[in-house]
Each structure stands twice: as structure tokens, then as C-alpha cells.
Write a protein that holds these residues in place. Structure first.
Motif, PDB file in Angstrom:
ATOM      1  N   CYS A 183     -74.510  -9.001 -14.180  1.00 39.19           N
ATOM      2  CA  CYS A 183     -73.258  -8.235 -14.150  1.00 39.19           C
ATOM      3  C   CYS A 183     -73.235  -7.331 -15.373  1.00 39.19           C
ATOM      4  N   SER A 184     -73.027  -6.036 -15.151  1.00 39.62           N
ATOM      5  CA  SER A 184     -73.140  -5.070 -16.242  1.00 39.62           C
ATOM      6  C   SER A 184     -71.863  -4.952 -17.075  1.00 39.62           C
ATOM      7  N   PHE A 185     -70.752  -5.500 -16.608  1.00 37.57           N
ATOM      8  CA  PHE A 185     -69.533  -5.442 -17.429  1.00 37.57           C
ATOM      9  C   PHE A 185     -69.099  -6.862 -17.781  1.00 37.57           C
ATOM     10  N   SER A 186     -68.245  -6.980 -18.786  1.00 33.38           N
ATOM     11  CA  SER A 186     -67.882  -8.286 -19.334  1.00 33.38           C
ATOM     12  C   SER A 186     -66.804  -8.969 -18.505  1.00 33.38           C
ATOM     13  N   ILE A 206     -64.065 -15.352 -25.423  1.00 34.77           N
ATOM     14  CA  ILE A 206     -64.980 -14.585 -26.279  1.00 34.77           C
ATOM     15  C   ILE A 206     -65.774 -13.611 -25.406  1.00 34.77           C
ATOM     16  N   HIS A 207     -65.873 -12.359 -25.850  1.00 37.76           N
ATOM     17  CA  HIS A 207     -66.662 -11.371 -25.110  1.00 37.76           C
ATOM     18  C   HIS A 207     -67.378 -10.453 -26.086  1.00 37.76           C
ATOM     19  N   ARG A 208     -68.309  -9.690 -25.578  1.00 35.94           N
ATOM     20  CA  ARG A 208     -69.207  -8.930 -26.447  1.00 35.94           C
ATOM     21  C   ARG A 208     -68.544  -7.763 -27.170  1.00 35.94           C
ATOM     22  N   ASP A 209     -67.348  -7.346 -26.746  1.00 34.67           N
ATOM     23  CA  ASP A 209     -66.696  -6.214 -27.387  1.00 34.67           C
ATOM     24  C   ASP A 209     -65.747  -6.624 -28.517  1.00 34.67           C
ATOM     25  N   MET A 210     -65.536  -7.939 -28.706  1.00 36.40           N
ATOM     26  CA  MET A 210     -64.656  -8.368 -29.791  1.00 36.40           C
ATOM     27  C   MET A 210     -65.470  -8.543 -31.073  1.00 36.40           C
ATOM     28  N   GLU A 211     -64.785  -8.640 -32.191  1.00 36.01           N
ATOM     29  CA  GLU A 211     -65.465  -8.792 -33.461  1.00 36.01           C
ATOM     30  C   GLU A 211     -66.327 -10.056 -33.455  1.00 36.01           C
ATOM     31  N   SER A 212     -67.580  -9.900 -33.844  1.00 34.22           N
ATOM     32  CA  SER A 212     -68.572 -10.987 -33.879  1.00 34.22           C
ATOM     33  C   SER A 212     -68.869 -11.555 -32.501  1.00 34.22           C
ATOM     34  N   GLY A 213     -68.513 -10.834 -31.433  1.00 36.75           N
ATOM     35  CA  GLY A 213     -68.733 -11.336 -30.085  1.00 36.75           C
ATOM     36  C   GLY A 213     -70.025 -10.873 -29.443  1.00 36.75           C
ATOM     37  N   ASN A 214     -70.783 -10.027 -30.157  1.00 33.49           N
ATOM     38  CA  ASN A 214     -72.002  -9.460 -29.563  1.00 33.49           C
ATOM     39  C   ASN A 214     -73.259 -10.235 -29.951  1.00 33.49           C
ATOM     40  N   ILE A 215     -73.074 -11.455 -30.466  1.00 34.87           N
ATOM     41  CA  ILE A 215     -74.229 -12.297 -30.806  1.00 34.87           C
ATOM     42  C   ILE A 215     -74.823 -12.863 -29.516  1.00 34.87           C
ATOM     43  N   PRO A 216     -76.139 -12.824 -29.348  1.00 35.56           N
ATOM     44  CA  PRO A 216     -76.751 -13.358 -28.112  1.00 35.56           C
ATOM     45  C   PRO A 216     -76.371 -14.808 -27.873  1.00 35.56           C
ATOM     46  N   GLN A 217     -76.035 -15.132 -26.634  1.00 40.75           N
ATOM     47  CA  GLN A 217     -75.650 -16.496 -26.280  1.00 40.75           C
ATOM     48  C   GLN A 217     -76.904 -17.289 -25.928  1.00 40.75           C
ATOM     49  N   GLU A 218     -77.160 -18.357 -26.687  1.00 39.47           N
ATOM     50  CA  GLU A 218     -78.393 -19.104 -26.527  1.00 39.47           C
ATOM     51  C   GLU A 218     -78.211 -20.440 -25.816  1.00 39.47           C
ATOM     52  N   PHE A 273     -68.110 -12.447  -9.131  1.00 39.06           N
ATOM     53  CA  PHE A 273     -68.548 -11.142  -9.613  1.00 39.06           C
ATOM     54  C   PHE A 273     -69.983 -10.910  -9.131  1.00 39.06           C
ATOM     55  N   ALA A 274     -70.234  -9.752  -8.577  1.00 41.37           N
ATOM     56  CA  ALA A 274     -71.588  -9.455  -8.078  1.00 41.37           C
ATOM     57  C   ALA A 274     -71.859  -7.964  -8.157  1.00 41.37           C
ATOM     58  N   GLU A 275     -73.117  -7.625  -8.405  1.00 36.49           N
ATOM     59  CA  GLU A 275     -73.533  -6.227  -8.394  1.00 36.49           C
ATOM     60  C   GLU A 275     -74.140  -5.882  -7.032  1.00 36.49           C
ATOM     61  N   ASN A 276     -74.904  -6.810  -6.484  1.00 37.68           N
ATOM     62  CA  ASN A 276     -75.421  -6.650  -5.127  1.00 37.68           C
ATOM     63  C   ASN A 276     -75.643  -8.023  -4.510  1.00 37.68           C
ATOM     64  N   ILE A 277     -75.541  -8.090  -3.198  1.00 37.45           N
ATOM     65  CA  ILE A 277     -75.687  -9.358  -2.479  1.00 37.45           C
ATOM     66  C   ILE A 277     -76.790  -9.196  -1.440  1.00 37.45           C
ATOM     67  N   LEU A 328     -62.618  -6.622  -4.023  1.00 37.02           N
ATOM     68  CA  LEU A 328     -62.122  -5.737  -5.072  1.00 37.02           C
ATOM     69  C   LEU A 328     -63.301  -4.930  -5.592  1.00 37.02           C
ATOM     70  N   MET A 329     -63.261  -3.622  -5.350  1.00 35.15           N
ATOM     71  CA  MET A 329     -64.376  -2.752  -5.707  1.00 35.15           C
ATOM     72  C   MET A 329     -64.148  -2.138  -7.080  1.00 35.15           C
ATOM     73  N   LYS A 330     -65.230  -2.073  -7.865  1.00 36.91           N
ATOM     74  CA  LYS A 330     -65.159  -1.513  -9.212  1.00 36.91           C
ATOM     75  C   LYS A 330     -66.408  -0.683  -9.465  1.00 36.91           C
ATOM     76  N   ASP A 331     -66.243   0.495 -10.036  1.00 35.28           N
ATOM     77  CA  ASP A 331     -67.397   1.299 -10.447  1.00 35.28           C
ATOM     78  C   ASP A 331     -67.063   2.000 -11.757  1.00 35.28           C
ATOM     79  N   SER A 332     -67.940   2.878 -12.201  1.00 32.49           N
ATOM     80  CA  SER A 332     -67.748   3.540 -13.503  1.00 32.49           C
ATOM     81  C   SER A 332     -66.518   4.432 -13.535  1.00 32.49           C
TER      82      SER A 332
END
Length: 543
Positions: A183-186, A206-218, A273-277, A328-332
Motif C-alpha cells: 500500500c503506497s499511502f499510510s 504511529i505513521h511515517r509522516d509524524m515526528e520520528s515516525g519514519n524509522i523502518p519497522q523491524e 486496503f488494496a492496490e490491486n486484487i 471506496l476508491m482513492k487515487d492521487s
């Protein structure tokens, strides 16, 4: 084509689970190594270490090294600092040598304390915690038992009434959000926006756009987080008129089918959430045909793949009983604010359709059926719970119970308290010489103590003493916690009924001060806790 329930698929899943467990253990040990926490893989952490007062805990400091991060986060959470998740290193500080912490053991009481503090900070909490050395995960039921919420549903807005209950007992709709494929969006950011009122945004997840939220999830794949919305009785500002729980699964559903299966059982609706099925995903999802849960798809439109996805969805629609409103459709080009409003409106329609309601305590049954561990199923916890049930099962009317089972805190104790107060104040001495007056008061106290001493230990107090004397240290700790939770729950139920009765009598009696005073007295007598048992023992000792 294999179905998720076929023998071949089960064998395949077992092999995948083994691979995932191996990868997870390796990733976990790497994280421990980075944070210099290797010793805590076997020697756990106890609450007194976290609550220790030292020079470091009394000042605001910026983490210098990786080893500082966990301690800095825990200190902030314990202080109810909502910036705890925004912890980051001072620029240039990456590695360190060694660490200084006490070698103590952790127990589930520390988890309980941390989750309680996180809840106060409005952070999403772990509902299903993935295991690091097996394919199983754990339902965090005990860890949430200490959390109590107060809210005002719209049905009580005019009367200004409110409800208060322990979080684990509350039955409400649960709406789950999961991801199929990439999924390309958070997803987490979208859920935070959905739960935030229009006037005030808050990062629940927690998501990648918040402060200190862009650390890779391991090591978070397979984690299911949960957050809630509770109305405040403001119809124009509240997102929903009743409480609702929102859960979020980290990772792809195919890799974490156990967690996904759990969510399909306990949720009123599941948003995927899906980009393609593709046909592969169709096979997986069609295995849910017997499910009574409603399914919705949030599709991120991708050129070149949308036609195949729509064709699969049309094929899937009769299997999962999908309607156009379930897509529910979503695009750029989609307006973010409008999409959030649409998602909120969809959730509202689900809540209006008499959805299934379930509490976290009720989820334990489903978890056990699926082989998911429950954190409070350990023997010591259940032994203590059984002891508490022997004391609390028959408690219905708190005021009557205190009168019958905690007799030394009734009228005798009130009279005794008045005499002790008078000995300090000497306000009714009059013309009596001070020493003689004090002697008279001491005689009254002695007489009251003699009357107390004639009382025998009640059955429940005997059970309480027996548990304190004979349970093992850990069982004793669980016993006192369980007793607190159960007594608080019973007292809240009694208080809620009396408040409703008070409002009704205020309407019918008008301003009759005598009867309203009696109700006030009854309401004040509904408190019941571990302290009442301890106080009763103290009175027996003094008598």
C-alpha cells in the motif's frame, strides 16, 4: 488452487510460520543488540526500575545514544508526556558501548502500568502482541484491565449524565483495518485523521509522516493496535454518538492470517486496503464466505491494474455480499479531507445498522479457539482470580454488603471517629475540667472498642486474610489487583443505578431536602475497594 483451509495450504502456512518465526527472532535480537538490551531477553524488567527516581529521571534530557531510547520513552510515558513517541537521538549520536540498568525481572504489572499511561496519552494500544519465538501471538487482556473510561453518549446529552466503565468490560462495535499486499499511502495516518475531530488533529497511530515516525519497522509485523472514540455529548462536535473501537493490523493479511481471522470474528466490519486484487487474493478472500462480518475495500487506483481488480471484485461481490457502497476508491487526485469524511460517514452507517458489539474480555473466547494466547491465562493470575471470585460473586448491594460484612466500619466506627475527633478539639468540654473530660472520652472509646471486639470475623474477611497469608508472593500481587478491579466494577454499577434513581427522585420529589439527603448518604456509601478490607482488619486489630 489451494484454499486457506486445505491440508496443503495448512502445511504451507506452517512452513511459512516457521520461516517468519526464524526471521522475527533474528530481527528481534538485532534490535536488542542495537539498543544494548540483550540481557533483557531472558531477564525481564520490573516496574520498580521504571519508577526509580534518580538524577536522570528528574530532568528533561535528549537521548545521546541508541541505548537511551527505550528508557527515555518509558520515562516520558510514565510522566504522561504525549511527545513520548517523538523521541529521537541528538544529531550524530548513533552507537554506544554498554548500558546501566538494574538486573530485575519484569512481570505483567509493568505492562499494565505502561498501557494505562499510554491510554491517558491517547496512544493506540497493542491488542494482539506478536510472539518473537513462536508463531503464536498474545491478546493483551490483563494489560488493559486497569483502564477506565468515562463518556457521555448522545442519548444522555440533555440530562448531562455520563457513563463510566472498565475498558475490558465495554461492549461496542469494533471496526478493523487491514492491508492486502502493498500500500503506497499510510493506513495509520488515515485512521488518525478519521478519529480526530475537525478542530483538533491527534496521532493516535504511529505513521511515517509524524515526528520520528519514519524509522523502518523491524519487528512490528503482526501487531494489532487498537484505539477508541468516546463521545463527549456534543452533538455538533462528536464524530460518532456512541463509543467505537478501531483496530489496525501491521503487515499483510496473507502473512498474518491468524490475526486477520481473529479480527474477522470480533469486528462489526473489516476495511481491506488494496492496490490491486488478483486471482490469488480472490482465493484467500472467498474463504470468508461464511463470515457474518461486513467487508469494505479501500482501493488505491493504479493505472493498468484497475480493470483486473474491478473484475475480481465483481466476482467476489456475491461471495462477501458486497455492494457499491462497500467500495471506496482513492487515487492521487482524491481530496484527502473529503475522503476522510466519506470514511467517517461509512463507519457511522455501520454503527447505525445494529452491528455486533463485543468487549475485550469477550474477545478472549475467540482468541482461545484460534490458538491465540491470553496474557492473564497464566496459572498464578487464574489462581488469584478464583480467590477473588469467592469473595465478590455474591456482592450485589454495596451499602448492604458493607453493613453486613464490614461491620466494624458502620455506626460503631462513626461514633468512635467522633469521640477521637472530640479528644483533639475539646469543643464540648463546657465547665468540666480538662483531665476529667478526657477521661470520660477515653471511657467512651473503650466502651466502643469493647462493642467492636464482640464482632466476629465475617466469611469474606476470613477468605481475604487466608489469601493474604497463604498465596505465593506473585499470586498475592495478582489477588490484590483482581480484588481492586472487581470491587471497582461492582461499585461503579451500584453508583450508576443510584445516580439514575437520584435524578428520577429529583423530578418527582422536587426539593424535599430530607429524602434527597438520604439518597446523598446512600450514594456516598457505594464506594468499595481493597482499602475497606484493610481498614476492617485495622479496626479488628485496634479493638
Amino acid at each position: 488452487m489451494m484454499t486457506p483451509d486445505s491440508p496443503k495450504k495448512r502445511a504451507h502456512c506452517i512452513m511459512e510460520d516457521m520461516d517468519l518465526s526464524s526471521e522475527r527472532r533474528k530481527a528481534f535480537r538485532e534490535v536488542l543488540s542495537k539498543l544494548k538490551l540483550q540481557k533483557y531477553e531472558s531477564r525481564k524488567l520490573r516496574m520498580n526500575v521504571i519508577l526509580e527516581i534518580s538524577s536522570g529521571s528528574l530532568k528533561d534530557w535528549i537521548p545521546q545514544k541508541l541505548r537511551d531510547l527505550p528508557w527515555h520513552f518509558l520515562r516520558k510515558v510514565m510522566a504522561l508526556n504525549r511527545t513520548a513517541r517523538s523521541t529521537s537521538l541528538r544529531c550524530g549520536a548513533l552507537h554506544d558501548q554498554g548500558t546501566r540498568v538494574d538486573e530485575e525481572e519484569q512481570d505483567s504489572f509493568l505492562q499494565q502500568e505502561i498501557l494505562s499511561k499510554m491510554s491517558m496519552c491517547q496512544f493506540a494500544l497493542p491488542l494482539l502482541l506478536p510472539a518473537l519465538n513462536t508463531s503464536k501471538c498474545t491478546l493483551m487482556l490483563w494489560a488493559m484491565r486497569d483502564i477506565v473510561r468515562k463518556w457521555r453518549p448522545h442519548s444522555l446529552a440533555e440530562s448531562r449524565g455520563f457513563k463510566e466503565e472498565s475498558l475490558v468490560f465495554m461492549s461496542m462495535p469494533t471496526i478493523s483495518f487491514v492491508r492486502m499486499g502493498s500500500c503506497s499511502f499510510s493506513k495509520s495516518k488515515l485512521l488518525s485523521e478519521v478519529l480526530s475531530p475537525s478542530q483538533q488533529y491527534h496521532d493516535f497511530f504511529i505513521h511515517r509522516d509524524m515526528e520520528s515516525g519514519n524509522i523502518p519497522q523491524e519487528i512490528t509485523d503482526g501487531l494489532v493496535k487498537i484505539s477508541w472514540f468516546f463521545p463527549g455529548g456534543r452533538k455538533n462536535l462528536d464524530l460518532f454518538p456512541e463509543p467505537v473501537a478501531i483496530t489496525n493490523l501491521h503487515g499483510d493479511i496473507e502473512s498474518h492470517w491468524l490475526q486477520f481471522s481473529f479480527l474477522t470474528e470480533v469486528s462489526s466490519a473489516v476495511f481491506i486496503f488494496a492496490e490491486n486484487i488478483t486471482e490469488r487474493e480472490y482465493t484467500l478472500l472467498s474463504s470468508l464466505k461464511e463470515s457474518t462480518t461486513k467487508y469494505y475495500f479501500i482501493l488505491n487506483h493504479q493505472t493498468g491494474k484497475s480493470s483486473e481488480t474491478l473484475a475480481i471484485l465483481n466476482k467476489l461481490a456475491p461471495v462477501l455480499k458486497l455492494k457499491n457502497s462497500h467500495m471506496l476508491m482513492k487515487d492521487s487526485n482524491t481530496n484527502k479531507a473529503k475522503f476522510v469524511e466519506k470514511l467517517q460517514s461509512t463507519i457511522q452507517s455501520i454503527m447505525n445498522s445494529s452491528p455486533k458489539r463485543i468487549g475485550i474480555e469477550d474477545m478472549a473466547g475467540t482468541a482461545r479457539e484460534l490458538g491465540i494466547q491470553i496474557d492473564e491465562d497464566r496459572v498464578e493470575c487464574q489462581t488469584a482470580s478464583d480467590c477473588v471470585k469467592e469473595i465478590t460473586t455474591e456482592i450485589k448491594d454495596v451499602a448492604y454488603y458493607k453493613q453486613e460484612m464490614l461491620r466494624l466500619q458502620g455506626d460503631l466506627w462513626k461514633s468512635l471517629a467522633k469521640v477521637e475527633k472530640e479528644m483533639c478539639r475539646m469543643r464540648r468540654q463546657g465547665d468540666i475540667p480538662a483531665e476529667k473530660y478526657k477521661s470520660q472520652l477515653k471511657e467512651k472509646m473503650l466502651d466502643l472498642r469493647k462493642q467492636q471486639n464482640k464482632c466476629d470475623l465475617t466469611d469474606d474477611l476470613t477468605k481475604f486474610i487466608d489469601a493474604i497469608q497463604h498465596l505465593l508472593p506473585l499470586e498475592k500481587h495478582y489477588f490484590l489487583k483482581w480484588l481492586k478491579f472487581q470491587l471497582d466494577h461492582i461499585a461503579r454499577g451500584n453508583l450508576s443505578k443510584l445516580r439514575a434513581e437520584y435524578k428520577e427522585k429529583c423530578k418527582s420529589l422536587g426539593n424535599d431536602p430530607k429524602q434527597l439527603a438520604e439518597l446523598d448518604k446512600l450514594i456516598s456509601s457505594t464506594s468499595l475497594g481493597v482499602e475497606h478490607f484493610m481498614h476492617e482488619l485495622g479496626q479488628f486489630y485496634e479493638a
